[in-house]
Structures are given as C-alpha cells and as structure tokens.
Design an enzyme around this catalytic site. Structure first.
Site, PDB file in Angstrom:
ATOM      1  N   HIS A  54       0.813  -1.218   0.000  1.00  0.00           N
ATOM      2  CA  HIS A  54       0.000   0.000   0.000  1.00  0.00           C
ATOM      3  C   HIS A  54       0.852   1.277   0.000  1.00  0.00           C
ATOM      4  N   SER A  77       1.424  -0.316  -5.411  1.00  0.00           N
ATOM      5  CA  SER A  77       0.582  -0.644  -4.273  1.00  0.00           C
ATOM      6  C   SER A  77       0.067  -2.081  -4.431  1.00  0.00           C
ATOM      7  N   SER A  82      -5.774   1.794  -2.128  1.00  0.00           N
ATOM      8  CA  SER A  82      -5.055   2.149  -0.892  1.00  0.00           C
ATOM      9  C   SER A  82      -3.990   3.211  -1.049  1.00  0.00           C
ATOM     10  N   ASP A 136       3.007  -7.696  -0.003  1.00  0.00           N
ATOM     11  CA  ASP A 136       1.903  -7.587   0.973  1.00  0.00           C
ATOM     12  C   ASP A 136       0.686  -8.268   0.341  1.00  0.00           C
ATOM     13  N   GLU A 202       4.550  -9.240   4.212  1.00  0.00           N
ATOM     14  CA  GLU A 202       3.982  -8.347   5.231  1.00  0.00           C
ATOM     15  C   GLU A 202       2.814  -8.912   5.991  1.00  0.00           C
ATOM     16  N   ASN A 227       4.970 -10.981   8.968  1.00  0.00           N
ATOM     17  CA  ASN A 227       3.711 -10.888   9.713  1.00  0.00           C
ATOM     18  C   ASN A 227       3.815 -11.509  11.098  1.00  0.00           C
ATOM     19  N   LYS A 232       4.974  -7.233  14.805  1.00  0.00           N
ATOM     20  CA  LYS A 232       4.144  -6.871  13.667  1.00  0.00           C
ATOM     21  C   LYS A 232       2.698  -7.278  13.967  1.00  0.00           C
ATOM     22  N   ASP A 236       0.373  -4.125  14.622  1.00  0.00           N
ATOM     23  CA  ASP A 236      -0.260  -3.672  13.384  1.00  0.00           C
ATOM     24  C   ASP A 236      -1.649  -4.293  13.245  1.00  0.00           C
ATOM     25  N   ASN A 237      -1.719  -5.615  13.235  1.00  0.00           N
ATOM     26  CA  ASN A 237      -2.985  -6.306  12.975  1.00  0.00           C
ATOM     27  C   ASN A 237      -4.002  -5.983  14.070  1.00  0.00           C
ATOM     28  N   CYS A 241      -5.643  -2.009  13.493  1.00  0.00           N
ATOM     29  CA  CYS A 241      -7.040  -2.105  13.069  1.00  0.00           C
ATOM     30  C   CYS A 241      -7.978  -1.524  14.117  1.00  0.00           C
ATOM     31  N   HIS A 347      -7.377  -8.949   3.803  1.00  0.00           N
ATOM     32  CA  HIS A 347      -6.524  -8.489   2.704  1.00  0.00           C
ATOM     33  C   HIS A 347      -7.218  -8.479   1.360  1.00  0.00           C
ATOM     34  N   HIS A 398      -3.429   2.391   9.024  1.00  0.00           N
ATOM     35  CA  HIS A 398      -2.946   2.548  10.394  1.00  0.00           C
ATOM     36  C   HIS A 398      -2.050   3.776  10.520  1.00  0.00           C
ATOM     37  N   SER A 406       5.934  -2.546  12.176  1.00  0.00           N
ATOM     38  CA  SER A 406       5.887  -3.474  11.041  1.00  0.00           C
ATOM     39  C   SER A 406       7.048  -3.237  10.098  1.00  0.00           C
ATOM     40  N   GLN A 410      10.300  -5.207   8.439  1.00  0.00           N
ATOM     41  CA  GLN A 410      10.540  -5.354   7.006  1.00  0.00           C
ATOM     42  C   GLN A 410      11.990  -4.984   6.673  1.00  0.00           C
TER      43      GLN A 410
HETATM   44  P1  NAD Z   1      -5.854 -14.503  11.899  1.00  0.00           P
HETATM   45  O1  NAD Z   1      -5.597 -15.820  11.257  1.00  0.00           O
HETATM   46  O2  NAD Z   1      -5.185 -14.147  13.171  1.00  0.00           O
HETATM   47  O3  NAD Z   1      -7.423 -14.306  12.154  1.00  0.00           O
HETATM   48  C1  NAD Z   1      -8.398 -14.726  11.251  1.00  0.00           C
HETATM   49  C2  NAD Z   1      -9.494 -15.371  12.110  1.00  0.00           C
HETATM   50  O4  NAD Z   1     -10.631 -15.654  11.285  1.00  0.00           O
HETATM   51  C3  NAD Z   1      -9.059 -16.708  12.723  1.00  0.00           C
HETATM   52  O5  NAD Z   1      -9.236 -16.680  14.127  1.00  0.00           O
HETATM   53  C4  NAD Z   1      -9.969 -17.740  12.064  1.00  0.00           C
HETATM   54  O6  NAD Z   1     -10.329 -18.772  12.962  1.00  0.00           O
HETATM   55  C5  NAD Z   1     -11.170 -16.892  11.684  1.00  0.00           C
HETATM   56  N1  NAD Z   1     -11.967 -17.435  10.584  1.00  0.00           N
HETATM   57  C6  NAD Z   1     -11.529 -18.049   9.459  1.00  0.00           C
HETATM   58  N2  NAD Z   1     -12.591 -18.410   8.697  1.00  0.00           N
HETATM   59  C7  NAD Z   1     -13.709 -18.002   9.357  1.00  0.00           C
HETATM   60  C8  NAD Z   1     -15.102 -18.084   9.105  1.00  0.00           C
HETATM   61  N3  NAD Z   1     -15.553 -18.679   8.016  1.00  0.00           N
HETATM   62  N4  NAD Z   1     -15.968 -17.547  10.008  1.00  0.00           N
HETATM   63  C9  NAD Z   1     -15.494 -16.956  11.138  1.00  0.00           C
HETATM   64  N5  NAD Z   1     -14.186 -16.852  11.453  1.00  0.00           N
HETATM   65  C10 NAD Z   1     -13.310 -17.376  10.563  1.00  0.00           C
HETATM   66  O7  NAD Z   1      -5.520 -13.412  10.776  1.00  0.00           O
HETATM   67  P2  NAD Z   1      -5.296 -11.843  11.035  1.00  0.00           P
HETATM   68  O8  NAD Z   1      -3.865 -11.586  11.276  1.00  0.00           O
HETATM   69  O9  NAD Z   1      -6.304 -11.392  12.004  1.00  0.00           O
HETATM   70  O10 NAD Z   1      -5.621 -11.253   9.563  1.00  0.00           O
HETATM   71  C11 NAD Z   1      -6.911 -11.364   9.041  1.00  0.00           C
HETATM   72  C12 NAD Z   1      -6.914 -10.744   7.650  1.00  0.00           C
HETATM   73  O11 NAD Z   1      -6.639  -9.336   7.743  1.00  0.00           O
HETATM   74  C13 NAD Z   1      -5.844 -11.304   6.702  1.00  0.00           C
HETATM   75  O12 NAD Z   1      -6.326 -11.296   5.379  1.00  0.00           O
HETATM   76  C14 NAD Z   1      -4.721 -10.274   6.828  1.00  0.00           C
HETATM   77  O13 NAD Z   1      -3.865 -10.312   5.691  1.00  0.00           O
HETATM   78  C15 NAD Z   1      -5.518  -9.009   6.909  1.00  0.00           C
HETATM   79  N6  NAD Z   1      -4.888  -7.829   7.534  1.00  0.00           N
HETATM   80  C16 NAD Z   1      -5.400  -6.629   7.183  1.00  0.00           C
HETATM   81  C17 NAD Z   1      -4.883  -5.468   7.770  1.00  0.00           C
HETATM   82  C18 NAD Z   1      -5.436  -4.132   7.362  1.00  0.00           C
HETATM   83  O14 NAD Z   1      -4.842  -3.095   7.725  1.00  0.00           O
HETATM   84  N7  NAD Z   1      -6.548  -4.071   6.655  1.00  0.00           N
HETATM   85  C19 NAD Z   1      -3.836  -5.538   8.692  1.00  0.00           C
HETATM   86  C20 NAD Z   1      -3.348  -6.797   9.032  1.00  0.00           C
HETATM   87  C21 NAD Z   1      -3.878  -7.946   8.453  1.00  0.00           C
HETATM   88  N1  3DD Z   2      -1.673  -1.330   6.399  1.00  0.00           N
HETATM   89  C1  3DD Z   2      -2.509  -0.743   7.285  1.00  0.00           C
HETATM   90  N2  3DD Z   2      -2.231   0.572   7.390  1.00  0.00           N
HETATM   91  C2  3DD Z   2      -1.171   0.815   6.553  1.00  0.00           C
HETATM   92  C3  3DD Z   2      -0.438   1.988   6.263  1.00  0.00           C
HETATM   93  N3  3DD Z   2      -0.731   3.162   6.840  1.00  0.00           N
HETATM   94  N4  3DD Z   2       0.583   1.914   5.369  1.00  0.00           N
HETATM   95  C4  3DD Z   2       0.901   0.729   4.771  1.00  0.00           C
HETATM   96  C5  3DD Z   2       0.231  -0.455   5.019  1.00  0.00           C
HETATM   97  C6  3DD Z   2      -0.808  -0.402   5.930  1.00  0.00           C
HETATM   98  C7  3DD Z   2      -1.695  -2.742   6.038  1.00  0.00           C
HETATM   99  C8  3DD Z   2      -0.710  -3.411   6.936  1.00  0.00           C
HETATM  100  O1  3DD Z   2      -1.383  -3.629   8.163  1.00  0.00           O
HETATM  101  C9  3DD Z   2      -0.194  -4.713   6.407  1.00  0.00           C
HETATM  102  O2  3DD Z   2       0.843  -4.992   7.251  1.00  0.00           O
HETATM  103  C10 3DD Z   2      -1.172  -5.835   6.486  1.00  0.00           C
HETATM  104  O3  3DD Z   2      -2.128  -5.793   5.755  1.00  0.00           O
HETATM  105  O4  3DD Z   2      -0.877  -6.780   7.268  1.00  0.00           O
END
Ligand code: NAD
Ligand code: 3DD
Length: 480
Positions: A54, A77, A82, A136, A202, A227, A232, A236-237, A241, A347, A398, A406, A410
């Site tokens: 991103h 990206s 994003s 990522d 990532e 990750n 991280k 981050d996660n 979030c 993701h 974030h 994070s 990296q």
């Molecule tokens: P994680 O594996 O820790 O958590 C996912 C959870 O979902 C698990 O506990 C799993 O049991 C549950 N799950 C799976 N299938 C399911 C279903 N059908 N119904 C209900 N629960 C279910 O993963 P995470 O680290 O929490 O990451 C989750 C997603 O978010 C990933 O795709 C990751 O890449 C993404 N992510 C996004 C950001 C962001 O900024 N948007 C940041 C970090 C991670």
């Molecule tokens: N992600 C969330 N916020 C972000 C930011 N401000 N810059 C870059 C990436 C960013 C996504 C991350 O959380 C990535 O590490 C993921 O998806 O796990």
C-alpha cells in the site's frame, strides 16, 4: 497522469506529501533508529528491491529508509484503492523510488503497475528484475512464479498461457501479461528467478500463500514471514485495526456507532482489534468464529459468539476480518436491515460476495468507495470500498507509530536476506521468521517515544528465570 519512470495521479501533490512524510518520520522511531544504526554501512548497497505494498505516507518512510540503506527501489501498491496520491507524488518527484500507484486504479492498471515496479529500465548482467521483493498479500510473488511456470511450459512444448482458462478476472490479467512477456522476453521470469534472493512478506494472507507453496515444494526462493514477528501482528494487525477501523467507518458513513449492533467476523489479531474498537465506541458487539480457542477468548472478553444467521437481520455494522472467502454471502445481505453497513478489513475482496451482490441489486454511488446496493424489494446495504480492505480504501490505514513496528521488521528482514545472500543461512523454498532478539529490538526502539521505563533484571533474577539478562526474555513457544 504524470509520466516518467514513475506513474502517479498528480505530481503537484509532492509538497503536501513531503510535509506529511516529515511528520510521519517523527512517529516512526524504529525506522529512524535503523538508519542511525546501519545507514553509514549501506547494508542494502547493490540490492534491487521491488515493493508491492500500500503506497501510503508510512510506506513512503519505509521506501526512503531502504534507499538510505543503499537500496535501488521500485514500487507499486498491493490494492487499487489504498494509495495516498500525495505520498506517491513525493516519492516520485524526489527520486526515492520509481513508483507506479494511484488511488482508484483499474484491475488492469494495477497489474501494469506491478509489472512496471518489478521491471528495471536499465537491465544489468542479471536482467531487468529485482534481487528482492517486499510483498503484501503475495501478488508480486505470484507473478514471478506464474511467469516462470509459463516460460518453462512454453520451452517444453510451446504451450502459451490461456487467459480464457480462468474465470478469475485478476488471474486473466496476469496470464495476459505473461503472454506478452513471452513474446518480448521469453526468459524474463527465469532470469528473475535465477537472480532472486528472497521475499519478505507483510501480511497474514500473503504468509498463508507462502506456506502453501513451501508445503507443495513450489516456492522458488527464500522467504521471511514478517507478519509473525510479534512486533508486527500483535501490534499492526491488532492495535492498527483497532485504530483504523472506526476511523474508516466514520469517514465513509459518519454513522453514530454508540448503541448500534456490530458484528465482527473472525476473532484473530485483526478481529480482536476490531471488536475492541467497536466495544469502546459503545456498540453491542457480536463475533463469529470457527476456532474454539478464539471463540473462548471472545466470550471471556464479553463478546457473544454467534452464527452469522442468528444476527444478520438485526446488526447495523458488519466487518469481515477472516482472511477467508464467502463470509458474507448475498443471501445474508438480502436478509439485512436497510442501510446496514457491510465492510471488509481482510486483505482480499473475496470475504464478501461482491459479484453475486452486484448481480442481485442496483448500485448507487454515494461517494468514492461508498456504495448502496438496493435489492428489488427496495431495501439496500451500504458496502465500503467495493468489499476491499476499508481502512485503506476509506481512510489512511494505520497510523505511523504502529506501522513503524511493522516496517522496522521489514527493513531488518531485507537486510538479513541481502547480508546472508551468499550463505546457507536461509534456504530457497523455505519460509523463516526473524529471531526473537530482533523482535525485542524492534519493541525496544519504540519504548522511548512512549516514556516507558523498562525494569532491568538482576543477575540473580536472570538466573532464576533462566533468561539472559539482556534477553531474549521469552522462549519461541511463548504466546504474547
Ligand atoms: P488470523 O488468522 O489471526 O485471524 C483470522 C481469524 O478468522 C481466525 O481466528 C480464524 O479462525 C477466523 N476465521 C476463518 N474463517 C472463518 C469463518 N468462516 N468464520 C469466522 N471466522 C473465521 O488473521 P489476522 O492476522 O487477524 O488477519 C486477518 C486478515 O486481515 C488477513 O487477510 C490479513 O492479511 C488481513 N490484515 C489486514 C490489515 C489491514 O490493515 N486491513 C492488517 C493486518 C492484516
Ligand atoms: N496497512 C494498514 N495501514 C497501513 C499503512 N498506513 N501503510 C501501509 C500499510 C498499511 C496494512 C498493513 O497492516 C499490512 O501490514 C497488512 O495488511 O498486514
């Protein structure tokens, strides 16, 4: 659209981007300390690094950290919504990297940006590709693997990839691009695979794809799973979030959160952060889970763990966080309240059945990345960022401080891969996690900014709990 060895939305945004990058640096002590510690040695000198992550202000600080350490950087990206255009403009104008990214790319433009980011304009003895990538979600890793696969098959029996062989719109585009490189440079991807040192990944979903390739013995190169550095994913996660979910909900809809019913699908690191945020905002917060341990954790935190169908007709805000597919199906949305807010922070965009929703409704755009999909009976749901991760599609992701954790991981991962490129420390086809001593170093870089006073072990205490006085303070099996 500005052109050159970059492609961004509006180069005139560069001053604004630069000002925000300077603010972000102040909030990213881990990256600043890494430059202080390693900058003079230029540990990444000679390394061609391509990134698919991103293109935000925080990522701009990562890019400039890698460049200060000697890297030669190209970037795109990993999501069509994003990019923060002012961040991309500053990176492009100031020559920090050749960047190809803008907010609102089409899928075709997204993959062209990825191709540009992975292709140097000045080939060296190893070709026009990178030595290492920062991925990522795994799209850049996928492109290299599919490209080499296609070249090997073409050389074997003349087979050319067939975009019609898949219904997946993105994979069609990948195969179409590979058909093109087969004509222009039939060894492009083999040359990349030959020179390639490794990838640092990532995010959870990207790491999952790497382990799948490791298990099937199809992973072409070394990989570091960033990750699962504790500093991280447990930051981050979770806390990232927790911060950026409500930010995005408010920017997108300005909906009153307090008193509403929220449903968080998944209670992993991301789901925990999201549930905590909704609870803190005054929502009655439900959770769905498949995993009994995570379900027990949610229950012990006071979140009712329910089946989706139990609450689908009463919830106001739904957030998928699973990294899985088909979490919110079209029949769920048909049964939801009018103006229920449907969103994903995982993701990829397959957590919500968007194609099926589009087929069953009429789409009305409210504003960029906010759409209402109205069913024939007149009720509708509000979907954010077309089902893509809404904290980056509808907000700025974030904040800098948590991304500093994070991105310090990296940076350390890239230094490790490059430093050890001629040793046997990291084996091709294998996925590694950084050692705990580096994880603890990343945490220590960030304590000063928060005024933390760390207690020191006495020799007697260190002996008593059997840890080195200066750490690592936990065994690898410890769960934080
Ligand atoms: P994680 O594996 O820790 O958590 C996912 C959870 O979902 C698990 O506990 C799993 O049991 C549950 N799950 C799976 N299938 C399911 C279903 N059908 N119904 C209900 N629960 C279910 O993963 P995470 O680290 O929490 O990451 C989750 C997603 O978010 C990933 O795709 C990751 O890449 C993404 N992510 C996004 C950001 C962001 O900024 N948007 C940041 C970090 C991670
Ligand atoms: N992600 C969330 N916020 C972000 C930011 N401000 N810059 C870059 C990436 C960013 C996504 C991350 O959380 C990535 O590490 C993921 O998806 O796990």
């Amino acid at each position: 659209m500005a052109e050159g060895d970059y492609r961004v939305a509006d180069i005139s945004l560069a001053d604004f981007g630069r000002r925000e990058i300077e603010l972000a640096e102040y909030e990213m002590p881990g990256l600043m300390k890494t430059v202080e510690e390693f900058g003079k040695d230029k540990p990444l000198a000679g390394a061609r690094i391509a990134g698919s992550l991103h293109m935000t202000i925080q990522t701009a600080v990562l890019i400039e950290t890698l460049k200060k350490l000697g890297g030669d950087i190209r970037w795109c990206s990993c999501n069509i919504f994003s990019t923060q255009d002012h961040a991309a403009a500053a990176i492009a104008r100031d020559g920090s990297a050749a960047v190809f990214a803008w907010k609102g790319e089409t899928l075709e433009e997204y993959w062209e940006c990825t191709m540009n980011a992975i292709t140097w304009t000045t080939p060296d003895e190893g070709g026009d590709g990178p030595d290492m990538i920062i991925d990522d979600g795994g799209d850049m890793t996928l492109l290299i693997h599919e490209g080499k696969k296609a070249e090997d098959l073409f050389e074997k029996d003349g087979t050319v990839p067939d975009p019609a062989s898949t219904d997946n719109a993105e994979f069609k585009l990948v195969l179409t691009m590979i058909c093109r490189t087969l004509k222009t440079d039939p060894k492009k991807w083999n040359k990349i695979a030959d020179r390639f040192i490794g990838v640092s990944e990532e995010t959870t979903t990207g790491v999952h794809r790497l382990y799948q390739m490791q298990e099937s013995n199809s992973l072409l190169f070394r990989a570091i799973n960033v990750n699962d550095s504790v500093t991280k994913s447990k930051f981050d996660n979770l806390y990232g979030c927790k911060h950026s979910l409500p930010d995005a909900l408010c920017r997108a809809t300005d909906v009153m959160l307090a008193g509403k019913k929220a449903l968080i699908c998944g209670y992993g690191d991301v789901g925990k952060g999201c549930a905590f945020a909704m609870k803190a905002a005054g929502c009655i917060t439900y959770v769905t889970e498949i995993d009994p341990i995570c379900a027990l954790q949610a229950s012990m935190e006071g979140f009712p763990v329910v089946k989706f169908e139990t609450v689908q007709s009463v919830v106001d805000i739904i957030v998928t966080t699973t990294g899985n597919k088909d979490i919110i199906r079209v029949e769920h949305m048909a049964a939801m309240k009018n103006n229920a807010i449907v969103s994903n922070i995982g993701h990829f965009d397959n957590e919500i059945q968007m194609e099926q929703l589009e087929a069953a409704t009429t789409r009305f755009n409210i504003k960029p990345q906010v759409d209402k999909y109205v069913f024939p009976d007149g009720h509708g749901v509000i979907v954010l960022a077309e089902g893509r991760l809404m904290n980056l599609g509808c907000a700025t992701g974030h904040p800098s401080f948590v991304m500093s954790n994070s991105f310090t991981n990296q940076t350390l991962a890239q230094i490790e891969l490059w430093k050890e490129r001629k040793t046997e420390k990291y084996q091709k086809g294998q996925v590694y996690v950084l050692p705990k001593v580096l994880d603890e170093r990343v945490a220590s870089y960030h304590l000063g900014a928060l005024g933390v006073e760390l207690t020191e072990l006495t020799d007697d205490q260190a002996g008593y709990i059997s840890v080195p006085k200066v750490g690592p303070f936990k065994p690898d099996t410890y769960r934080y």
